[in-house]
Enzyme design. Structure first.
Site, PDB file in Angstrom:
ATOM      1  N   ASP A 151       0.862  -1.178   0.000  1.00 37.56           N
ATOM      2  CA  ASP A 151       0.000   0.000   0.000  1.00 37.56           C
ATOM      3  C   ASP A 151       0.902   1.233   0.000  1.00 37.56           C
ATOM      4  O   ASP A 151       2.103   1.144   0.228  1.00 37.56           O
ATOM      5  CB  ASP A 151      -0.886  -0.005   1.263  1.00 37.56           C
ATOM      6  CG  ASP A 151      -1.779   1.224   1.329  1.00 37.56           C
ATOM      7  OD1 ASP A 151      -2.372   1.584   0.294  1.00 37.56           O
ATOM      8  OD2 ASP A 151      -1.868   1.856   2.394  1.00 37.56           O
ATOM      9  N   SER A 152       0.277   2.388  -0.205  1.00 38.10           N
ATOM     10  CA  SER A 152       1.025   3.637  -0.140  1.00 38.10           C
ATOM     11  C   SER A 152       1.449   3.952   1.298  1.00 38.10           C
ATOM     12  O   SER A 152       2.260   4.846   1.513  1.00 38.10           O
ATOM     13  CB  SER A 152       0.159   4.769  -0.688  1.00 38.10           C
ATOM     14  OG  SER A 152      -1.063   4.810   0.014  1.00 38.10           O
ATOM     15  N   TYR A 174      -0.654   8.480  -2.566  1.00 42.17           N
ATOM     16  CA  TYR A 174      -0.678   8.180  -3.995  1.00 42.17           C
ATOM     17  C   TYR A 174      -1.882   8.864  -4.658  1.00 42.17           C
ATOM     18  O   TYR A 174      -1.881   9.099  -5.859  1.00 42.17           O
ATOM     19  CB  TYR A 174      -0.822   6.675  -4.225  1.00 42.17           C
ATOM     20  CG  TYR A 174       0.430   5.848  -4.021  1.00 42.17           C
ATOM     21  CD1 TYR A 174       1.578   6.369  -3.417  1.00 42.17           C
ATOM     22  CD2 TYR A 174       0.475   4.521  -4.446  1.00 42.17           C
ATOM     23  CE1 TYR A 174       2.711   5.590  -3.245  1.00 42.17           C
ATOM     24  CE2 TYR A 174       1.600   3.741  -4.283  1.00 42.17           C
ATOM     25  CZ  TYR A 174       2.717   4.277  -3.675  1.00 42.17           C
ATOM     26  OH  TYR A 174       3.833   3.485  -3.509  1.00 42.17           O
ATOM     27  N   GLY A 175      -2.892   9.152  -3.849  1.00 45.59           N
ATOM     28  CA  GLY A 175      -4.181   9.615  -4.374  1.00 45.59           C
ATOM     29  C   GLY A 175      -4.137  10.927  -5.125  1.00 45.59           C
ATOM     30  O   GLY A 175      -5.061  11.242  -5.883  1.00 45.59           O
ATOM     31  N   CYS A 199      -3.752  -1.071  -2.018  1.00 45.87           N
ATOM     32  CA  CYS A 199      -4.060   0.342  -2.265  1.00 45.87           C
ATOM     33  C   CYS A 199      -5.062   0.473  -3.420  1.00 45.87           C
ATOM     34  O   CYS A 199      -4.815  -0.030  -4.526  1.00 45.87           O
ATOM     35  CB  CYS A 199      -2.752   1.031  -2.632  1.00 45.87           C
ATOM     36  SG  CYS A 199      -2.909   2.769  -3.023  1.00 45.87           S
ATOM     37  N   ASN A 200      -6.163   1.147  -3.157  1.00 41.56           N
ATOM     38  CA  ASN A 200      -7.172   1.334  -4.215  1.00 41.56           C
ATOM     39  C   ASN A 200      -6.618   2.147  -5.373  1.00 41.56           C
ATOM     40  O   ASN A 200      -6.894   1.865  -6.533  1.00 41.56           O
ATOM     41  CB  ASN A 200      -8.395   2.067  -3.656  1.00 41.56           C
ATOM     42  CG  ASN A 200      -9.261   1.183  -2.794  1.00 41.56           C
ATOM     43  OD1 ASN A 200     -10.296   0.695  -3.223  1.00 41.56           O
ATOM     44  ND2 ASN A 200      -8.830   0.939  -1.564  1.00 41.56           N
ATOM     45  N   THR A 201      -5.831   3.181  -5.045  1.00 42.27           N
ATOM     46  CA  THR A 201      -5.305   4.058  -6.092  1.00 42.27           C
ATOM     47  C   THR A 201      -4.370   3.274  -7.014  1.00 42.27           C
ATOM     48  O   THR A 201      -4.492   3.351  -8.244  1.00 42.27           O
ATOM     49  CB  THR A 201      -4.567   5.257  -5.453  1.00 42.27           C
ATOM     50  OG1 THR A 201      -5.445   5.884  -4.523  1.00 42.27           O
ATOM     51  CG2 THR A 201      -4.124   6.252  -6.491  1.00 42.27           C
ATOM     52  N   GLU A 239      -5.075   9.185   9.708  1.00 45.08           N
ATOM     53  CA  GLU A 239      -3.669   9.085  10.117  1.00 45.08           C
ATOM     54  C   GLU A 239      -3.378   9.909  11.368  1.00 45.08           C
ATOM     55  O   GLU A 239      -2.490   9.582  12.140  1.00 45.08           O
ATOM     56  CB  GLU A 239      -2.758   9.519   8.972  1.00 45.08           C
ATOM     57  CG  GLU A 239      -2.966   8.611   7.785  1.00 45.08           C
ATOM     58  CD  GLU A 239      -1.715   8.223   7.048  1.00 45.08           C
ATOM     59  OE1 GLU A 239      -0.663   8.813   7.320  1.00 45.08           O
ATOM     60  OE2 GLU A 239      -1.813   7.322   6.205  1.00 45.08           O
ATOM     61  N   CYS A 245     -11.108   3.184  -0.598  1.00 45.53           N
ATOM     62  CA  CYS A 245      -9.803   3.684  -0.154  1.00 45.53           C
ATOM     63  C   CYS A 245      -9.460   2.935   1.128  1.00 45.53           C
ATOM     64  O   CYS A 245     -10.342   2.712   1.979  1.00 45.53           O
ATOM     65  CB  CYS A 245      -9.886   5.181   0.109  1.00 45.53           C
ATOM     66  SG  CYS A 245      -8.383   5.862   0.856  1.00 45.53           S
ATOM     67  N   THR A 246      -8.198   2.551   1.240  1.00 48.04           N
ATOM     68  CA  THR A 246      -7.756   1.727   2.376  1.00 48.04           C
ATOM     69  C   THR A 246      -8.108   2.297   3.746  1.00 48.04           C
ATOM     70  O   THR A 246      -8.334   1.545   4.696  1.00 48.04           O
ATOM     71  CB  THR A 246      -6.225   1.579   2.315  1.00 48.04           C
ATOM     72  OG1 THR A 246      -5.669   2.875   2.081  1.00 48.04           O
ATOM     73  CG2 THR A 246      -5.806   0.626   1.240  1.00 48.04           C
ATOM     74  N   HIS A 247      -8.087   3.630   3.861  1.00 45.72           N
ATOM     75  CA  HIS A 247      -8.299   4.248   5.182  1.00 45.72           C
ATOM     76  C   HIS A 247      -9.774   4.316   5.588  1.00 45.72           C
ATOM     77  O   HIS A 247     -10.077   4.437   6.766  1.00 45.72           O
ATOM     78  CB  HIS A 247      -7.763   5.681   5.187  1.00 45.72           C
ATOM     79  CG  HIS A 247      -6.271   5.777   5.132  1.00 45.72           C
ATOM     80  ND1 HIS A 247      -5.535   5.277   4.091  1.00 45.72           N
ATOM     81  CD2 HIS A 247      -5.378   6.327   5.998  1.00 45.72           C
ATOM     82  CE1 HIS A 247      -4.253   5.518   4.314  1.00 45.72           C
ATOM     83  NE2 HIS A 247      -4.135   6.153   5.460  1.00 45.72           N
TER      84      HIS A 247
END
Ligand code: DGL
Length: 273
Positions: free
Chosen positions: A15-16, A47-48, A78-80, A157, A189-191
Site C-alpha cells: 500500500d502507499s 498516492y491519491g 491500495c485502491n489508487t 492518520e 480507499c484503504t483508510h
C-alpha cells in the site's frame, strides 16, 4: 519440491502507507496459515494525488522489492494503485497479482437492489473511473456516483476517526450522496474502513457499506487454492513489515489496528529497486 516451496512462500501485500493494513488484517483473519510480507510506502504517501505514471513506477519498484522476499502472490491493497497500475504490473509479473477494485465492485453488485452504487475514494481513484468500469462489466445498467474524499486519509492518520471534525468533513463530502437513492456504497480507499461506523451513522442503514478487504481476501484464497499454492500448514502465519520511512510511527499505527503485537518494522530504501 517446487510446489512445497511455493506453499510456504509469503503473500506480498503493499500500500502507499498504513491504510493497507485494513486489507492485510482481513487476509490474516481469513487465511491464518499464510505468511505475509507487508510493504507500506510511507515516504511517498499519498498516492491519491499523484499521476498514473508515477503510481505505475512506484508499484513496479515495490513489486521488485517484494519479489526479493520470494512472495508467491501479491495483493495491491491500495485502491489508487489498483485503479491505475494493476493491469500494467499484472502483465509484467509471473506470479498472481490482484487488486481491491474488482472484489469491491463485485461485492457491491451482489448487494445492490436498485443498481445505484456510490463510490468514495482518492482523487486519482475516482478520476480513473475504474470502479465504474468494473461495476458496469457485472451490471451494465448500474448508476455509479463517485466522490473523492481526500481529507479522510489525513484524518485517519492523525487518529481523528472518532473526532467531531471528522463528522463535519463527512457531512461536507457526503451530503450530496446522502440525497441520492444509492442503496450501496463502496469504501474505495484503504483508510475509509476506519471511518465505517461514522459513515454508517451519517448515511443511515438504508445504504449498505462495502469494504473490499473481505472480498479481496476471499479472491486471494480462491487463487491460491486453484494454483495449489495455499499454505496447508496448521501453524499460524508469520508477518514481516517494511516501510520506506518512519518505521516507528508505522509500528504504532499497526499495533493500534492489528489484533496482535507488531514488534518491529524495517526500513527499505525503495528507490534502490
Ligand atoms: N492507499 C490509498 C488508497 O487506497 C489511500 C492513501 C493515498 O492516497 O495514498 O487509495
Amino acid at each position: 519440491m517446487q510446489i512445497q516451496n511455493k506453499t510456504t512462500a509469503p503473500i506480498g501485500v503493499f500500500d502507499s502507507g498504513v491504510g493497507g493494513l485494513t486489507v492485510a488484517r482481513e487476509i490474516m483473519r481469513q487465511l491464518p496459515s499464510e505468511n505475509v510480507v507487508y510493504f507500506g510506502d510511507t515516504a511517498r504517501v499519498p498516492y491519491g494525488s499523484k499521476s498514473k505514471n508515477t503510481i505505475i513506477r512506484f508499484s513496479r519498484q515495490i513489486i521488485r522489492f517484494l519479489q526479493t522476499k520470494n512472495v508467491k502472490a501479491i495483493v495491491i491493497a491500495c485502491n489508487t494503485a489498483s485503479a491505475l497500475a494493476l493491469d500494467i504490473v499484472q502483465a509484467e509479473t509471473d506470479i498472481p497479482v490482484i487488486g481491491v477494485i474488482t472484489p469491491g465492485a463485485r461485492a457491491a453488485v451482489n448487494e445492490t437492489k436498485n443498481a445505484k452504487i456510490g463510490v468514495v475514494g482518492t482523487e486519482a481513484t475516482i478520476r480513473s473511473e475504474t470502479y465504474t468500469k468494473v461495476i458496469k462489466t457485472y451490471l451494465s445498467n448500474a448508476t455509479v456516483i463517485g466522490k473523492p474524499c481526500p481529507l479522510f486519509v489525513p484524518l485517519v492518520e492523525e487518529g481523528f476517526a472518532k473526532h467531531l471534525i471528522t463528522e463535519q468533513v463527512i457531512d461536507i463530502y457526503l451530503s450530496e450522496m446522502k440525497n441520492t437513492d444509492i442503496d450501496t456504497m463502496i469504501l474505495g480507499c484503504t483508510h475509509y474502513p476506519l471511518l465505517r461506523s461514522k459513515i454508517i451513522e451519517y448515511l443511515g442503514d438504508r445504504v449498505h457499506i462495502v469494504n473490499p478487504a473481505y472480498e479481496t481476501a476471499m479472491d486471494l484464497k480462491d487463487i491460491l487454492n486453484k494454483q495449489e499454492i495455499a499454505n496447508t500448514s496448521d501453524a499460524p502465519g508469520t508477518y514481516e513489515f517494511y516501510v520506506s520511512d518512519a518505521a516507528e510511527k508505522f509500528t504504532r499505527f499497526a499495533n493500534s489496528i492489528l489484533p496482535y503485537d507488531v514488534a518491529s518494522t524495517q526500513y527499505v530504501n525503495i528507490e534502490d529497486y
